[in-house]
Design a protein around this motif. Structure first.
Motif, PDB file in Angstrom:
ATOM      1  N   PHE A   1      55.125  41.990  45.627  1.00 42.44           N
ATOM      2  CA  PHE A   1      54.058  41.364  46.110  1.00 42.44           C
ATOM      3  C   PHE A   1      53.202  40.197  46.127  1.00 42.44           C
ATOM      4  N   ILE A   2      52.409  41.109  44.556  1.00 40.19           N
ATOM      5  CA  ILE A   2      52.062  39.844  43.844  1.00 40.19           C
ATOM      6  C   ILE A   2      52.620  38.489  44.031  1.00 40.19           C
ATOM      7  N   LYS A   3      53.704  38.720  44.009  1.00 37.76           N
ATOM      8  CA  LYS A   3      54.393  37.129  44.234  1.00 37.76           C
ATOM      9  C   LYS A   3      54.265  36.718  45.978  1.00 37.76           C
TER      10      LYS A   3
ATOM     11  N   HIS B   1      50.279  36.747  46.686  1.00 40.62           N
ATOM     12  CA  HIS B   1      49.154  35.318  45.677  1.00 40.62           C
ATOM     13  C   HIS B   1      48.929  33.788  46.985  1.00 40.62           C
ATOM     14  N   LYS B   2      50.368  33.793  47.277  1.00 39.56           N
ATOM     15  CA  LYS B   2      49.596  32.241  47.984  1.00 39.56           C
ATOM     16  C   LYS B   2      48.512  32.629  49.544  1.00 39.56           C
ATOM     17  N   GLN B   3      48.002  34.127  49.429  1.00 42.24           N
ATOM     18  CA  GLN B   3      47.156  33.537  50.569  1.00 42.24           C
ATOM     19  C   GLN B   3      45.660  33.336  49.880  1.00 42.24           C
ATOM     20  N   PHE B   4      45.934  33.653  48.627  1.00 34.47           N
ATOM     21  CA  PHE B   4      44.753  33.363  47.583  1.00 34.47           C
ATOM     22  C   PHE B   4      44.651  32.326  46.608  1.00 34.47           C
ATOM     23  N   ILE B   5      45.410  31.799  46.654  1.00 29.30           N
ATOM     24  CA  ILE B   5      45.796  30.221  45.892  1.00 29.30           C
ATOM     25  C   ILE B   5      44.884  29.474  45.753  1.00 29.30           C
TER      26      ILE B   5
ATOM     27  N   ARG C   1      41.381  30.223  45.597  1.00 32.98           N
ATOM     28  CA  ARG C   1      40.626  31.492  45.399  1.00 32.98           C
ATOM     29  C   ARG C   1      41.286  31.530  43.849  1.00 32.98           C
ATOM     30  N   ILE C   2      42.261  31.724  43.309  1.00 25.08           N
ATOM     31  CA  ILE C   2      42.634  32.162  41.954  1.00 25.08           C
ATOM     32  C   ILE C   2      44.127  31.834  41.581  1.00 25.08           C
ATOM     33  N   PRO C   3      44.464  31.387  40.278  1.00 27.39           N
ATOM     34  CA  PRO C   3      45.454  30.683  39.813  1.00 27.39           C
ATOM     35  C   PRO C   3      46.799  31.782  39.738  1.00 27.39           C
ATOM     36  N   ALA C   4      47.347  31.736  40.056  1.00 31.14           N
ATOM     37  CA  ALA C   4      48.206  32.903  40.227  1.00 31.14           C
ATOM     38  C   ALA C   4      48.451  33.996  38.698  1.00 31.14           C
ATOM     39  N   VAL C   5      48.676  33.841  37.779  1.00 29.30           N
ATOM     40  CA  VAL C   5      48.998  34.429  36.516  1.00 29.30           C
ATOM     41  C   VAL C   5      47.089  34.839  36.355  1.00 29.30           C
ATOM     42  N   GLN C   6      45.866  34.403  37.096  1.00 26.34           N
ATOM     43  CA  GLN C   6      44.780  35.678  36.632  1.00 26.34           C
ATOM     44  C   GLN C   6      45.340  36.390  37.868  1.00 26.34           C
ATOM     45  N   PHE C   7      45.734  35.469  39.118  1.00 27.64           N
ATOM     46  CA  PHE C   7      45.776  36.925  40.126  1.00 27.64           C
ATOM     47  C   PHE C   7      46.975  37.860  39.512  1.00 27.64           C
ATOM     48  N   GLU C   8      47.943  37.634  38.910  1.00 26.27           N
ATOM     49  CA  GLU C   8      48.977  38.955  38.179  1.00 26.27           C
ATOM     50  C   GLU C   8      48.016  39.705  37.699  1.00 26.27           C
ATOM     51  N   HIS C   9      47.283  38.697  36.547  1.00 28.18           N
ATOM     52  CA  HIS C   9      46.112  39.421  35.494  1.00 28.18           C
ATOM     53  C   HIS C   9      45.598  40.749  36.224  1.00 28.18           C
ATOM     54  N   LEU C  10      44.608  39.641  37.373  1.00 28.88           N
ATOM     55  CA  LEU C  10      43.568  40.736  37.766  1.00 28.88           C
ATOM     56  C   LEU C  10      44.446  41.721  39.110  1.00 28.88           C
ATOM     57  N   MET C  11      45.288  41.975  39.039  1.00 26.71           N
ATOM     58  CA  MET C  11      45.973  43.337  39.898  1.00 26.71           C
ATOM     59  C   MET C  11      46.403  44.316  38.823  1.00 26.71           C
ATOM     60  N   ASN C  12      46.669  44.174  38.036  1.00 29.49           N
ATOM     61  CA  ASN C  12      47.316  44.955  36.580  1.00 29.49           C
ATOM     62  C   ASN C  12      45.434  46.033  36.184  1.00 29.49           C
ATOM     63  N   VAL C  13      44.494  44.777  36.297  1.00 30.54           N
ATOM     64  CA  VAL C  13      43.069  45.541  35.475  1.00 30.54           C
ATOM     65  C   VAL C  13      42.328  45.767  36.335  1.00 30.54           C
ATOM     66  N   ARG C  14      42.248  45.577  38.377  1.00 31.26           N
ATOM     67  CA  ARG C  14      41.723  45.853  38.646  1.00 31.26           C
ATOM     68  C   ARG C  14      41.128  47.571  38.544  1.00 31.26           C
ATOM     69  N   GLN C  15      41.482  48.229  38.158  1.00 30.07           N
ATOM     70  CA  GLN C  15      40.974  49.781  38.760  1.00 30.07           C
ATOM     71  C   GLN C  15      40.388  49.986  37.220  1.00 30.07           C
ATOM     72  N   LEU C  16      40.441  49.090  36.076  1.00 27.91           N
ATOM     73  CA  LEU C  16      40.397  49.340  34.594  1.00 27.91           C
ATOM     74  C   LEU C  16      38.878  49.194  34.295  1.00 27.91           C
ATOM     75  N   LEU C  17      38.134  48.754  35.520  1.00 25.90           N
ATOM     76  CA  LEU C  17      36.958  48.123  35.267  1.00 25.90           C
ATOM     77  C   LEU C  17      35.544  48.094  35.897  1.00 25.90           C
ATOM     78  N   PRO C  18      34.727  48.467  35.452  1.00 21.95           N
ATOM     79  CA  PRO C  18      34.190  47.956  34.552  1.00 21.95           C
ATOM     80  C   PRO C  18      35.177  47.863  32.928  1.00 21.95           C
ATOM     81  N   CYS C  19      34.999  47.305  31.816  1.00 20.25           N
ATOM     82  CA  CYS C  19      35.926  47.546  30.610  1.00 20.25           C
ATOM     83  C   CYS C  19      35.465  46.755  30.223  1.00 20.25           C
ATOM     84  N   ASN C  20      35.963  46.359  28.542  1.00 23.31           N
ATOM     85  CA  ASN C  20      35.724  44.704  27.620  1.00 23.31           C
ATOM     86  C   ASN C  20      36.479  44.683  27.573  1.00 23.31           C
TER      87      ASN C  20
END
Length: 183
Positions: A54-56, A59-63, A65-84
């Motif tokens: 899915f991420i791979k 991501h092409k639809q968001f290329i 707006r957001i770089p691939a590596v950051q998109f993958e990390h965003l997918m990983n942390v989106r439900q942790l926010l807000p956090c430090n």
């Protein structure tokens, strides 16, 4: 020693094809437990594989707006926010510098905002910006459609069985997951 101890490596392993086998005097329940763990591991691997696809693919639809590596990390942390930043480091495996670069890039693109922590001014809180929330909602909608595609080949009985299994898995996983992720 119980089979769970063996599976956790607390006891010498009797293995065949990388699976822990029960000893002669262990019950059929132990073998059933092993098979259930094997199925659970396979399920987790398949879900992770599908998540990465899915991420791979999406991501092409968001290329722009957001770089691939950051998109993958965003997918990983989106439900942790807000956090430090420490939470992001712990969850992604990024170094301090790597997590800082990730956050800075998403702040620069308008996806994240940094806020002062009222309890500790040295510890910044990272959160989703209103623009980032729109992006996350768009991603979540696409993820829901992606998952719904799996069900198009299933008959009604399989869908009911999958739903019941998911409910049971979620009950077990929710008991053992930090509440911040259970949003």
């Amino acid at each position: 020693p119980c089979i769970r101890d063996k599976m956790m490596g607390c006891e010498e392993k009797n293995t065949k094809n990388n699976h822990v086998l029960p000893s002669e005097n262990e019950t059929v329940d132990s073998l059933k437990y092993i098979l259930e763990v094997k199925r659970m591991k396979k399920l987790c691997r398949l879900l992770e594989f599908k998540r990465r696809l899915f991420i791979k693919d999406y991501h092409k639809q968001f290329i722009n707006r957001i770089p691939a590596v950051q998109f993958e990390h965003l997918m990983n942390v989106r439900q942790l926010l807000p956090c430090n930043l420490t939470t992001i480091m712990d969850f992604t495996g990024l170094s301090s510098a790597g997590a800082s670069i990730f956050v800075t890039k998403l702040v620069d693109t308008g996806v994240f905002v940094r806020c002062e922590n009222p309890d500790d001014r040295r510890n910044m809180i990272i959160d989703i910006s209103p623009e980032g929330r729109k992006l996350i909602n768009e991603i979540e909608k696409m993820l829901s459609e992606y998952i719904a595609n799996f069900y198009r080949t299933a008959d009604a009985e399989d869908i009911i069985t999958i739903d019941e299994g998911c409910r049971a898995m979620l009950r077990v996983l929710d008991k053992n997951t930090p509440t911040q992720i259970n949003k």
